[in-house]
Design a protein around this motif. Structure first.
Motif, PDB file in Angstrom:
ATOM      1  N   ASN A   1     -11.413  -6.577   6.962  1.00 14.30           N
ATOM      2  CA  ASN A   1     -10.842  -5.361   7.560  1.00 14.30           C
ATOM      3  C   ASN A   1      -9.838  -5.638   8.672  1.00 14.30           C
TER       4      ASN A   1
ATOM      5  N   TYR B   1     -10.201   4.171   0.103  1.00 17.77           N
ATOM      6  CA  TYR B   1     -10.722   3.486   1.305  1.00 17.77           C
ATOM      7  C   TYR B   1      -9.891   3.903   2.501  1.00 17.77           C
TER       8      TYR B   1
ATOM      9  N   ALA C   1      -6.589   1.999   4.448  1.00 15.85           N
ATOM     10  CA  ALA C   1      -6.253   0.648   3.983  1.00 15.85           C
ATOM     11  C   ALA C   1      -4.754   0.472   4.124  1.00 15.85           C
TER      12      ALA C   1
ATOM     13  N   GLN D   1       0.870  -1.171   0.000  1.00 16.73           N
ATOM     14  CA  GLN D   1       0.000   0.000   0.000  1.00 16.73           C
ATOM     15  C   GLN D   1       0.902   1.214   0.000  1.00 16.73           C
TER      16      GLN D   1
ATOM     17  N   LEU E   1      -9.362  -7.039   2.790  1.00 18.00           N
ATOM     18  CA  LEU E   1     -10.475  -6.210   2.311  1.00 18.00           C
ATOM     19  C   LEU E   1     -11.478  -7.087   1.584  1.00 18.00           C
TER      20      LEU E   1
END
Lengths: 240, 224
Positions: free
Chosen positions: A74, A161, A164, A46, A170
């Motif tokens: 999550n 989102y 994240a 990420q 997810l």
């Protein structure tokens, strides 16, 4: 020498501006195949370090990991222990989650063998830059074994989102993403526009994935280990 | 000459309701594999039966009646022939014909390949819960004979491994139980999702650890 994969993502100044002002991240996922049921994909990488040309690079060097984290949407997978492995290895999980790696596993797969009766979460991790990060999370029951096969593919999506992060499970995509296949080449170039989405010259190695796609269905495939030998699978509908 | 009988074999499996619940919600199946003796190396066991419905009392039942099967793939077409067979009989595989004769091996069930095409072959067993299904898969090379003899032993494995009847299973993915029926045609065992298999400790069963290669466990090379 492990294969090094590289994807270059081109953004127009307007798209870059839009992504940055709305707090978008680039999320990268690694599809896997495994013998275990109940697996979930995990954000591999990420980043909010966006630029007009983003290069994402990783190598096909694998690690087996175990975790005490629960598999939940999550939720985040924190690795308890991990060990470098090669395809065909078995990572044996002992007391305290300590991993011992040996050969003798199913060819082409990374096997994680739980010799204890404590259940764990497990999976395969890969190296991107300085980090070893999980690719997916699977239940590993006591006295059981999961075999995981890496796939030469990666999935990219820009999402806003909130928060994240790498290691997170997810549920579904919130934007159009692109599934890139590396079977015929380790380096790929793609472009992304904030409105019209991904483009890659119509190449057969790219596949557009619409928003609202289940990440588990896209990225985690439960499948048996094929035994590569002359003996064919015997058809179950055996009638004379 | 060895004689087949019409014996019915049965293994009963007792499960607690908690275990039934865990198996049902966890995507488990019960894979059943069967042992076999043979003269031909290079074979692999396959899932003989796969049960996906669980209950506090389950039973695996079969009768000692066998068929010889021969299979060839031609691109995507898989052609299979299956023929009931007994000790002393031999199935001749010829171009476009299959003939069963009684000039076989007294202690085995034989398949003779009279062609130069390679086939896959083996024995199929008759479980009460479903169709006649293959027990294991062996290469049948051109101009060769494979001889088989059934062994009344089954391997039971509860796991989440995606099992399909007929798929080769090279190794165990969970702790399995090998049950020998040669001293008694009826046996009772228990399985608990956490503590695994129990059977009273008799010599007629033993656990098989996960990641154990199954060809050496279930396929006995023998001079038949």
């Amino acid at each position: 020498m492990a294969n090094v994969y590289q994807v270059t993502i081109q953004l127009s100044p307007e798209t870059l501006q839009a992504l940055q002002s709305a707090g978008f991240s680039l999320l990268v996922f690694m599809p896997v195949q495994a013998t275990a049921a109940g697996g979930q994909p995990v954000v591999f990488l990420q980043t909010q370090s966006l630029a007009m040309n983003i290069t994402v690079e990783w190598s096909a060097s694998y690690a087996a990991y175990v975790s005490m984290s629960q598999i939940a949407i999550n939720g985040t997978i924190l690795m308890t222990s991990e060990a470098p492995v090669s395809l065909g290895d078995v990572a044996q999980v002992g007391q305290e989650g300590i991993l011992t790696v040996t050969g003798g596993g199913a060819a082409g797969a990374i096997s994680i063998l739980n010799t204890t009766s404590t259940p764990y979460t497990c999976g395969m991790a890969m190296t991107a830059g300085a980090n070893v990060s999980p690719t997916a999370a699977f239940p590993l029951y006591g006295n059981s074994m999961d075999a995981i096969v890496p796939l030469a593919r990666a999935f990219f999506v820009f999402e806003s989102y909130p928060a994240a992060q790498s290691g997170q499970i997810l549920d579904r995509t919130l934007a159009q993403g692109v599934l890139v296949d590396f079977t015929t080449g380790l380096q790929r170039s793609v472009a992304f526009d904030i409105n019209s989405g991904w483009s890659f010259g119509g190449a057969s190695w790219g596949q557009l994935i619409p928003a609202n796609t289940s990440l588990k269905e896209l990225l985690v495939h439960q499948a048996p280990i094929q035994v590569a030998q002359h003996v064919e699978q015997v058809n179950a509908s055996l009638q004379s | 000459m060895a004689n087949s009988t019409d014996t019915t074999y049965e293994v009963s499996i007792a499960l607690s309701s908690d275990t039934v619940q865990a198996l049902s919600t966890g995507g488990f199946s019960l894979g059943v594999l069967k042992a076999i003796a043979t003269t031909m190396g290079g074979g692999q066991p396959v899932f003989w039966l796969v049960e996906t419905q669980f209950a506090t009392s389950m039973a695996i039942q079969w009768i000692a009646k066998y068929e010889a099967y021969v299979q060839v793939s031609q691109g995507v077409i898989v052609q299979t022939v299956s023929q009931p067979i007994d000790y002393g009989q031999m199935l001749h595989v010829e171009p476009n014909a299959y003939n069963l004769t009684s000039d076989g091996f007294s202690d085995g069930m034989a398949i003779l390949n009279d062609t130069t095409t390679q086939y896959t072959c083996g024995l199929s067993g008759t479980a009460k819960s479903g169709p006649v299904a293959p027990i294991a898969a062996f290469p049948l090379y051109g101009k060769m004979i494979d001889v088989f003899a059934p062994i009344e032993q089954i391997l039971l494995m509860f796991s989440t491994y995606p099992a399909q009847p007929g798929d080769v299973l090279a190794r165990t993915y969970a702790q399995a139980l090998l049950v020998d029926m040669t001293s008694a045609p009826t046996r009772t065992v228990s399985f608990d999702i956490n503590s695994g298999w129990s059977w009273g400790g008799g010599p007629w069963a033993r656990t098989v650890a996960p990641n154990t290669l199954l060809a050496p466990v279930l396929i006995q090379l023998a001079q038949l």
